[in-house]
Design an enzyme around this catalytic site. Structure first.
Site, PDB file in Angstrom:
ATOM      1  N   HIS A  27       0.840  -1.199   0.000  1.00  0.00           N
ATOM      2  CA  HIS A  27       0.000   0.000   0.000  1.00  0.00           C
ATOM      3  C   HIS A  27       0.869   1.241   0.000  1.00  0.00           C
ATOM      4  O   HIS A  27       2.053   1.204   0.355  1.00  0.00           O
ATOM      5  CB  HIS A  27      -0.941   0.011   1.210  1.00  0.00           C
ATOM      6  CG  HIS A  27      -0.242   0.293   2.518  1.00  0.00           C
ATOM      7  ND1 HIS A  27      -0.090   1.564   3.019  1.00  0.00           N
ATOM      8  CD2 HIS A  27       0.357  -0.536   3.409  1.00  0.00           C
ATOM      9  CE1 HIS A  27       0.556   1.507   4.169  1.00  0.00           C
ATOM     10  NE2 HIS A  27       0.848   0.247   4.426  1.00  0.00           N
ATOM     11  N   CYS A  28       0.275   2.363  -0.428  1.00  0.00           N
ATOM     12  CA  CYS A  28       0.954   3.662  -0.355  1.00  0.00           C
ATOM     13  C   CYS A  28       0.145   4.530   0.605  1.00  0.00           C
ATOM     14  O   CYS A  28      -0.550   4.007   1.467  1.00  0.00           O
ATOM     15  CB  CYS A  28       1.085   4.291  -1.744  1.00  0.00           C
ATOM     16  SG  CYS A  28      -0.492   4.614  -2.563  1.00  0.00           S
ATOM     17  N   ALA A  29       0.207   5.834   0.452  1.00  0.00           N
ATOM     18  CA  ALA A  29      -0.457   6.729   1.412  1.00  0.00           C
ATOM     19  C   ALA A  29      -1.970   6.644   1.352  1.00  0.00           C
ATOM     20  O   ALA A  29      -2.657   6.843   2.355  1.00  0.00           O
ATOM     21  CB  ALA A  29      -0.012   8.167   1.172  1.00  0.00           C
ATOM     22  N   THR A  30      -2.519   6.356   0.161  1.00  0.00           N
ATOM     23  CA  THR A  30      -3.983   6.380   0.013  1.00  0.00           C
ATOM     24  C   THR A  30      -4.564   5.131  -0.626  1.00  0.00           C
ATOM     25  O   THR A  30      -5.772   4.939  -0.597  1.00  0.00           O
ATOM     26  CB  THR A  30      -4.410   7.585  -0.857  1.00  0.00           C
ATOM     27  OG1 THR A  30      -3.782   7.481  -2.145  1.00  0.00           O
ATOM     28  CG2 THR A  30      -3.992   8.897  -0.202  1.00  0.00           C
ATOM     29  N   ARG A  31      -3.699   4.270  -1.219  1.00  0.00           N
ATOM     30  CA  ARG A  31      -4.234   3.179  -2.025  1.00  0.00           C
ATOM     31  C   ARG A  31      -3.670   1.819  -1.614  1.00  0.00           C
ATOM     32  O   ARG A  31      -2.501   1.700  -1.259  1.00  0.00           O
ATOM     33  CB  ARG A  31      -3.917   3.408  -3.513  1.00  0.00           C
ATOM     34  CG  ARG A  31      -4.416   4.720  -4.034  1.00  0.00           C
ATOM     35  CD  ARG A  31      -4.137   4.869  -5.527  1.00  0.00           C
ATOM     36  NE  ARG A  31      -2.729   4.752  -5.870  1.00  0.00           N
ATOM     37  CZ  ARG A  31      -1.849   5.738  -5.792  1.00  0.00           C
ATOM     38  NH1 ARG A  31      -2.233   6.923  -5.361  1.00  0.00           N
ATOM     39  NH2 ARG A  31      -0.592   5.557  -6.139  1.00  0.00           N
TER      40      ARG A  31
END
Length: 255
Positions: A27-31
Site C-alpha cells: 500500500h501507499c499513502a492512500t491506495r
C-alpha cells in the site's frame, strides 16, 4: 470505526479480487496496491460497493483500490493480521517490480520515495494558501487594518508554518530515500540535516547578489553552500548513503 470493520473491508476486497489471483500486495499513502495474475477476473463495480472504497484503477500491472489516508493503513494491517500468507506476498513486491520495464520501475521508485513526504508538503501548501488570504490587502482593509499593523510575532509564526518543510526538504527526502532503499531512516535524516546545516552558507542568500553572502571555498576552488530546496542532491545522497550503509553492515557482520 472498529478494528472489526477494517477486517471486514479487507476481507471483502480480498474475496472480490480473489485470493488465488493475488501475486503481491502492498500500500501507499492512500491506495491498496495489488499485483494480480488476471485483471479480467475482477469486477470493479463490486469492489467500489465496499464500504470506504472511493474508487479503483489499474496501472503498471497493479490493481489499486483507493481507500484514503489513514484508512488504507488500517485495512492493510487487518488483511495481513487476518491472513499471514499475505505478509509473504507483500515481501515479494520488490521482486515483482524488477520484472517491469526500467522506466516504470524508476518512476515507481521515485513515487515511493516522495509519497511519504507528500502529506507534509500538502499541509504546508494549505498554510501558504491561508497566509495568502489572511495577508491579502482587500481582506485586511475589510477588517480595517494593514499588514504593517500585524505583530512581528504573528508574522514569524506564519513564516514557520509555511517555510519549515521547504527549508528542510533535503532532510525529509534523505530520510525517505534511506527508508526506501533499505538504510536506517534516522541516519538518512541526520545526513539530510547536514545538507542544510546553518553552519553552511545559505544557498538562497549566496544566490542573492545583494546579500553579500559567499560560498565557502574548499581547497581554494570548490564552492560549498547549503542545499536548501535541492531535491536531486538529497535523492542521490539518500540512495548512495543507504547503499553504503548496507555494504558497511555486511562487512561489519563478517568481522
Amino acid at each position: 470505526m472498529a478494528d472489526q470493520d477494517y477486517k471486514k473491508i479487507g476481507q471483502e476486497i480480498i474475496d472480490k479480487i480473489g485470493k488465488d489471483n493475488i501475486q503481491s500486495i502492498t500500500h501507499c499513502a492512500t491506495r491498496l496496491r495489488v499485483e494480480v495474475y488476471d485483471r479480467q477476473r475482477i469486477d470493479d463495480d463490486e469492489i467500489e460497493k465496499i464500504d470506504e472504497v472511493k474508487g479503483v484503477f489499474f496501472n503498471a500491472g497493479q490493481y489499486q483500490v483507493i481507500l484514503g489516508t489513514g484508512i488504507v493503513d488500517k485495512v492493510y494491517k487487518a488483511i495481513v493480521e487476518e491472513d499471514h500468507t499475505m505478509e509473504e506476498k507483500e515481501a515479494e513486491v520488490d521482486k515483482v517490480k524488477e520484472e517491469h520495464n526500467p522506466i516504470k520501475k524508476g518512476v515507481r521508485t521515485l513515487a515511493d520515495v516522495f509519497v511519504t513526504i507528500i502529506p507534509g508538503i500538502a499541509a504546508t501548501g494549505l498554510f501558504l494558501g491561508l497566509q495568502g488570504v489572511l495577508l491579502n490587502e482587500d481582506v485586511l482593509s475589510f477588517f480595517g487594518t494593514t499588514q504593517d499593523a500585524i505583530p512581528d510575532a504573528v508574522m514569524l509564526l506564519l513564516d514557520v508554518l509555511t517555510d519549515t518543510v521547504f527549508s528542510f526538504l533535503p532532510a525529509l527526502i534523505c530520510w525517505s530515500a534511506f527508508k526506501k532503499f533499505g538504510g536506517t531512516p534516522i541516519v538518512g535524516f541526520v545526513i539530510g540535516l547536514m545538507l542544510v546545516s546553518p553552519l553552511l552558507p545559505n544557498a538562497y542568500e549566496v544566490a542573492d547578489a545583494s546579500s553579500n553572502v559567499e560560498a565557502v571555498m574548499a581547497f581554494g576552488f570548490i564552492p560549498i553552500t547549503g542545499y536548501q530546496g535541492s531535491v536531486l542532491t538529497a535523492l542521490v545522497i539518500g540512495y548512495l548513503g543507504s547503499k553504503l550503509e548496507i555494504a558497511t553492515r555486511k562487512v561489519c557482520h563478517k568481522l
